[in-house]
Design a protein around this motif. Sequence first.
Motif, PDB file in Angstrom:
ATOM      1  N   VAL A 172       0.968  -1.182   0.001  1.00  0.00           N
ATOM      2  CA  VAL A 172       0.166   0.143   0.041  1.00  0.00           C
ATOM      3  C   VAL A 172       0.566   1.184  -0.343  1.00  0.00           C
ATOM      4  O   VAL A 172       0.881   2.184  -0.695  1.00  0.00           O
ATOM      5  CB  VAL A 172      -0.927   0.083   1.289  1.00  0.00           C
ATOM      6  N   GLN A 173       1.960   1.223   0.692  1.00  0.00           N
ATOM      7  CA  GLN A 173       3.140   2.298   1.153  1.00  0.00           C
ATOM      8  C   GLN A 173       3.487   2.864  -0.428  1.00  0.00           C
ATOM      9  O   GLN A 173       3.630   3.370  -1.050  1.00  0.00           O
ATOM     10  CB  GLN A 173       3.951   2.194   1.623  1.00  0.00           C
ATOM     11  N   GLN A 174       4.026   1.347  -1.354  1.00  0.00           N
ATOM     12  CA  GLN A 174       4.445   1.637  -2.871  1.00  0.00           C
ATOM     13  C   GLN A 174       3.291   1.851  -3.471  1.00  0.00           C
ATOM     14  O   GLN A 174       3.354   3.390  -4.167  1.00  0.00           O
ATOM     15  CB  GLN A 174       5.285   0.607  -2.572  1.00  0.00           C
ATOM     16  N   ALA A 175       2.312   2.196  -3.240  1.00  0.00           N
ATOM     17  CA  ALA A 175       0.526   2.367  -4.198  1.00  0.00           C
ATOM     18  C   ALA A 175       1.075   3.216  -3.886  1.00  0.00           C
ATOM     19  O   ALA A 175       0.593   4.011  -5.080  1.00  0.00           O
ATOM     20  CB  ALA A 175       0.202   1.492  -4.108  1.00  0.00           C
ATOM     21  N   GLN A 176       1.088   4.418  -3.110  1.00  0.00           N
ATOM     22  CA  GLN A 176       0.792   5.665  -2.695  1.00  0.00           C
ATOM     23  C   GLN A 176       1.605   6.328  -3.297  1.00  0.00           C
ATOM     24  O   GLN A 176       1.879   7.349  -3.876  1.00  0.00           O
ATOM     25  CB  GLN A 176       0.466   5.428  -1.374  1.00  0.00           C
ATOM     26  N   LYS A 177       3.542   5.528  -2.697  1.00  0.00           N
ATOM     27  CA  LYS A 177       4.312   6.626  -3.487  1.00  0.00           C
ATOM     28  C   LYS A 177       4.334   6.394  -5.072  1.00  0.00           C
ATOM     29  O   LYS A 177       4.626   7.987  -5.542  1.00  0.00           O
ATOM     30  CB  LYS A 177       5.455   5.383  -3.005  1.00  0.00           C
ATOM     31  N   ILE A 178       4.069   6.020  -5.934  1.00  0.00           N
ATOM     32  CA  ILE A 178       3.997   5.464  -6.874  1.00  0.00           C
ATOM     33  C   ILE A 178       2.679   6.880  -7.414  1.00  0.00           C
ATOM     34  O   ILE A 178       3.242   7.749  -8.291  1.00  0.00           O
ATOM     35  CB  ILE A 178       2.928   4.323  -7.270  1.00  0.00           C
ATOM     36  N   ARG A 179       1.537   6.959  -6.831  1.00  0.00           N
ATOM     37  CA  ARG A 179       0.678   8.030  -7.329  1.00  0.00           C
ATOM     38  C   ARG A 179       1.061   9.586  -7.158  1.00  0.00           C
ATOM     39  O   ARG A 179       0.604  10.194  -8.076  1.00  0.00           O
ATOM     40  CB  ARG A 179      -0.226   7.896  -6.632  1.00  0.00           C
TER      41      ARG A 179
END
Length: 585
Positions: A172-179
Amino acid sequence: MAAPSSDSSPAGSSVHDPSASESTAANGPSGDSSSDSPAPLGAVREPQRLHPLTLFVRLLTSLPALALVLLPTLTNDDAQVWLPLFFGAVYGLVALPAIVLQYLRFSYRITPQQIVIQSGVLKRQNRSIPIERVQNVEIERQLLARLLGLAKVRVETAGSASTEASIEYVSVQQAQKIRSSVRAFQRADEDAQSSRDATPSEANATAPNAPTSSPRTLFSMSLRHVLLAGAFRFSLFYLALIFSVLQFVDPETLTNWLLLSQDRIDVIVDAMYQSPVITALGTVVVAALLGWLSGILLTLNRYYGFTLWLDGGKLRKRHGLFTVTEGTIPLAKVQVLIVQTTPLMRLFGWHTLEVQTMGLNTDQQGQRVVAPFAKWETVMRLADHVRPMEMPDTFDRVSPLTIRRHFLRRLGVLLAALAPAAYFWPHDWWAPYDVALPWWSLLVIPALGVAAYLHYHYHRFAIHHDGLYVRRGVLRHYLWMIPINRYQVAYATDSLLQRRLNLKTLFVDTAGASAFAYPDIVDVEADTADDAVDTIYGQFHTLYRAMVSEAKHSASPTTPLDLRQAAAAVPRALPLPNPTDSSRA
């Protein structure tokens, strides 16, 4: 216009602002990084990989297909089961290694210029998506992924009818970082473009790190609100699922297991044979109840915790029970506002607000939901945030001759289906009062007349000073609001029967229009349709000249205006000539 914090319905409750939960990947209030130079994700020699638990998720999601292959070995005792067992062995030898290889061969990188995704086992694919083309980075979390702390990232671009790229799965943290990284790179590119186009005085007057406004919650739905919305929905999803299960399960065995008595089954079967009409009515009632319950469950799963908030030039939303979806709707890409309702919803004052966008992957006929279930006043307030438009006081009706044309067309379809059905209907099948069942369909002819009149009654349009408004629909009512600057093409056409009645159909096309629910105006008097095309073109031509004139006078000597670029920035709206009228061509 002030934004409501929640719907005026009895279920309007506030939901936690998701922007606060993105602090691990962002520094700004909207969940985006506010640093001057955001770091790329993945160097050339060290690309980013999916989360290791992706292997576990893909393995579990592939098991239902294996169970379907092995199902004949469980339901048939005397059948040869070597073929299902063979496919099961192939699954173990081919599918499982393929899952591992797909994971190992997938990588991605996000740079200030592009998103690079490499994938493929036998055939390698290297996909490059320019950052400026990205319109939406959607985070989707299904139930299993949520339990494991994973998320799927979907990248949507302009000009794409589906998801351009999918990164499945990351933390989840990586997904938010991508966005956040994609948004930061886009803002940096926009700021650089603005700096190149601005005059020196304008550049000095603009603060390089001006604080952005925090997101504002515009609309939210509590659990009670979502359940109420589901009560107005109808779906055949679970009914179709039940019939699919019955293909592999003996209905008599299932009923015997439920009733625990063969005698009760015999009583029910005898009653069905003695009263076929009651049986048919009972079947319809049971199907309606299942459809109603399906609508409630599907609405609960899709819109649970629905929250919409305004974040700069985008609408952001989060919703879902088992699958939590987070996405954005760029306001600059909105083409049309669409208000939907049904006769039952309209009776109680409920509506659905959707927007038609250009190049986004959509769930419902090329449209994005802004408010799934809201009162009219709330819908209009939300529409004002998306694209302010003034509802006209009056609407023009289409020609009353549309009643005759629609009735004749539907009657022709009925008779075309009735003739072969009555001819091939077996004599020993149902024939109430010695009349074959297909002939009873003639009783719906009065209903066809009522439907034709309702089509005329609800079909209206208005060419207003700010755009085109179209109302249409019987079982589902639509209201399209099309701004002038979103016109793409306008023309009038007529069929053979319409020419005999001196009628035409008026089309106004927009970018990203749905192929199913379309804002065409059917059966307008021919002269009125031709005048409407001229009016629509005149509206756009006036707006276009005003925009070019304003841009020309506001341009500074250091930044000369390229009129061709200004024209390309405005949607084209040249009307097509009417093929039935050579003088207008």
